[in-house]
Design a protein around this motif. Structure first.
Motif, short mmCIF file in Angstrom:
data_model
loop_
_atom_site.label_atom_id
_atom_site.label_comp_id
_atom_site.label_asym_id
_atom_site.label_seq_id
_atom_site.Cartn_x
_atom_site.Cartn_y
_atom_site.Cartn_z
N VAL A 142 -13.21 22.64 5.19
CA VAL A 142 -14.68 22.69 5.20
C VAL A 142 -15.24 22.80 3.78
O VAL A 142 -14.80 23.62 2.98
CB VAL A 142 -15.17 23.85 6.09
N GLY A 143 -16.18 21.91 3.49
CA GLY A 143 -16.82 21.86 2.18
C GLY A 143 -16.06 21.04 1.15
O GLY A 143 -16.46 20.94 0.00
N ARG A 144 -14.96 20.44 1.53
CA ARG A 144 -14.10 19.67 0.63
C ARG A 144 -14.11 18.19 1.02
O ARG A 144 -14.58 17.81 2.09
CB ARG A 144 -12.65 20.18 0.71
N LYS A 145 -13.52 17.37 0.17
CA LYS A 145 -13.20 15.98 0.45
C LYS A 145 -11.69 15.82 0.32
O LYS A 145 -11.05 16.56 -0.44
CB LYS A 145 -13.84 15.04 -0.58
N ILE A 146 -11.13 14.85 1.01
CA ILE A 146 -9.72 14.50 0.81
C ILE A 146 -9.72 13.30 -0.12
O ILE A 146 -10.06 12.18 0.28
CB ILE A 146 -9.02 14.16 2.14
N VAL A 147 -9.36 13.53 -1.38
CA VAL A 147 -9.47 12.48 -2.39
C VAL A 147 -8.21 11.61 -2.49
O VAL A 147 -8.23 10.56 -3.12
CB VAL A 147 -9.80 13.07 -3.78
N HIS A 148 -7.13 12.06 -1.88
CA HIS A 148 -5.89 11.29 -1.94
C HIS A 148 -5.04 11.63 -0.72
O HIS A 148 -4.96 12.78 -0.32
CB HIS A 148 -5.11 11.62 -3.22
N SER A 149 -4.41 10.60 -0.15
CA SER A 149 -3.47 10.82 0.95
C SER A 149 -2.32 9.84 0.78
O SER A 149 -2.51 8.72 0.32
CB SER A 149 -4.14 10.61 2.31
N GLU A 150 -1.11 10.32 1.11
CA GLU A 150 0.06 9.46 1.00
C GLU A 150 1.17 9.96 1.90
O GLU A 150 1.17 11.12 2.31
CB GLU A 150 0.56 9.37 -0.45
N MET A 151 2.12 9.06 2.15
CA MET A 151 3.31 9.41 2.93
C MET A 151 4.55 8.99 2.15
O MET A 151 4.53 8.00 1.42
CB MET A 151 3.29 8.69 4.28
N GLY A 152 5.63 9.76 2.32
CA GLY A 152 6.92 9.36 1.80
C GLY A 152 7.16 9.57 0.33
O GLY A 152 8.06 8.94 -0.23
N PRO B 18 7.85 13.54 13.69
CA PRO B 18 7.61 12.96 12.37
C PRO B 18 6.12 12.65 12.14
O PRO B 18 5.37 12.38 13.09
CB PRO B 18 8.43 11.68 12.39
N LEU B 19 5.74 12.69 10.88
CA LEU B 19 4.39 12.32 10.48
C LEU B 19 4.22 10.82 10.64
O LEU B 19 5.05 10.05 10.15
CB LEU B 19 4.15 12.73 9.02
N GLU B 20 3.16 10.41 11.35
CA GLU B 20 2.94 8.98 11.60
C GLU B 20 1.83 8.38 10.77
O GLU B 20 1.85 7.19 10.47
CB GLU B 20 2.65 8.75 13.08
N SER B 21 0.82 9.19 10.40
CA SER B 21 -0.29 8.63 9.63
C SER B 21 -1.05 9.74 8.91
O SER B 21 -1.02 10.89 9.32
CB SER B 21 -1.26 7.87 10.56
N VAL B 22 -1.69 9.34 7.81
CA VAL B 22 -2.57 10.23 7.04
C VAL B 22 -3.79 9.43 6.61
O VAL B 22 -3.75 8.19 6.59
CB VAL B 22 -1.89 10.84 5.79
N ALA B 23 -4.88 10.12 6.25
CA ALA B 23 -6.09 9.43 5.82
C ALA B 23 -6.86 10.27 4.81
O ALA B 23 -6.77 11.50 4.82
CB ALA B 23 -6.98 9.14 7.03
N SER B 24 -7.60 9.60 3.95
CA SER B 24 -8.50 10.26 3.01
C SER B 24 -9.90 10.31 3.61
O SER B 24 -10.21 9.54 4.52
CB SER B 24 -8.54 9.49 1.68
#
Length: 139
Positions: free
Chosen positions: A22-32, A72-78
């Motif tokens: 809350v109050g933040r942004k997700i500026v980067h996302s990645e897998m692996g 397992p982790l299948e997906s991430v998003a910014s």
């Protein structure tokens, strides 16, 4: 073993996880990526918040050849907008179901619900664990 200190959360810590976003942004996302290890399992993905906080995502590994307890982790998003709330979705909501299960982290931003992480698997016979771990390293 990593020398970094992390605060660990799991799928049962929904309110604490929501407070991280809350109050933040997700500026980067990645897998692996080549991530530090917290505890016993190597993270499968990373979310980086706009304040530099790193959220390492690790699905439960049942450690059994039958794949019971593996999520397992299948997906991430910014998310490029300010997050106003977040929630963890657990289906089923217990760890004794032999069917497929999913754990998801949703955030709300700009009047939209956005799935920022999905773990999918099966508890099998229920003896190998379930869910995910979120290892938080403050920026």
């Amino acid at each position: 073993m990593s020398t970094k200190r992390a605060t660990l959360y799991c799928q049962d810590d929904g309110e604490d996880i929501a407070e991280l976003f809350v109050g933040r942004k997700i500026v980067h996302s990645e897998m692996g990526g080549d991530y530090p290890v917290f505890g016993y399992e190597k993270p499968e993905g990373l979310l980086v918040l706009d304040d530099g906080t790193k959220l390492y995502l690790t699905g439960n590994d049942g450690g059994c050849a039958c794949s019971a307890g593996c999520y397992p982790l299948e997906s991430v998003a910014s998310v490029d907008n300010i997050i106003t709330s977040a929630r963890v979705n657990c289906e089923p909501d217990d760890d004794y179901d032999s069917g497929r299960g999913v754990y998801e982290i949703f955030v709300f931003a700009e009047n939209q619900e956005i799935n920022v992480a999905t773990f999918s698997g099966s508890d099998g016979n229920g003896y190998y664990g379930t869910g995910f771990t979120l290892s938080v390293v403050r920026g």
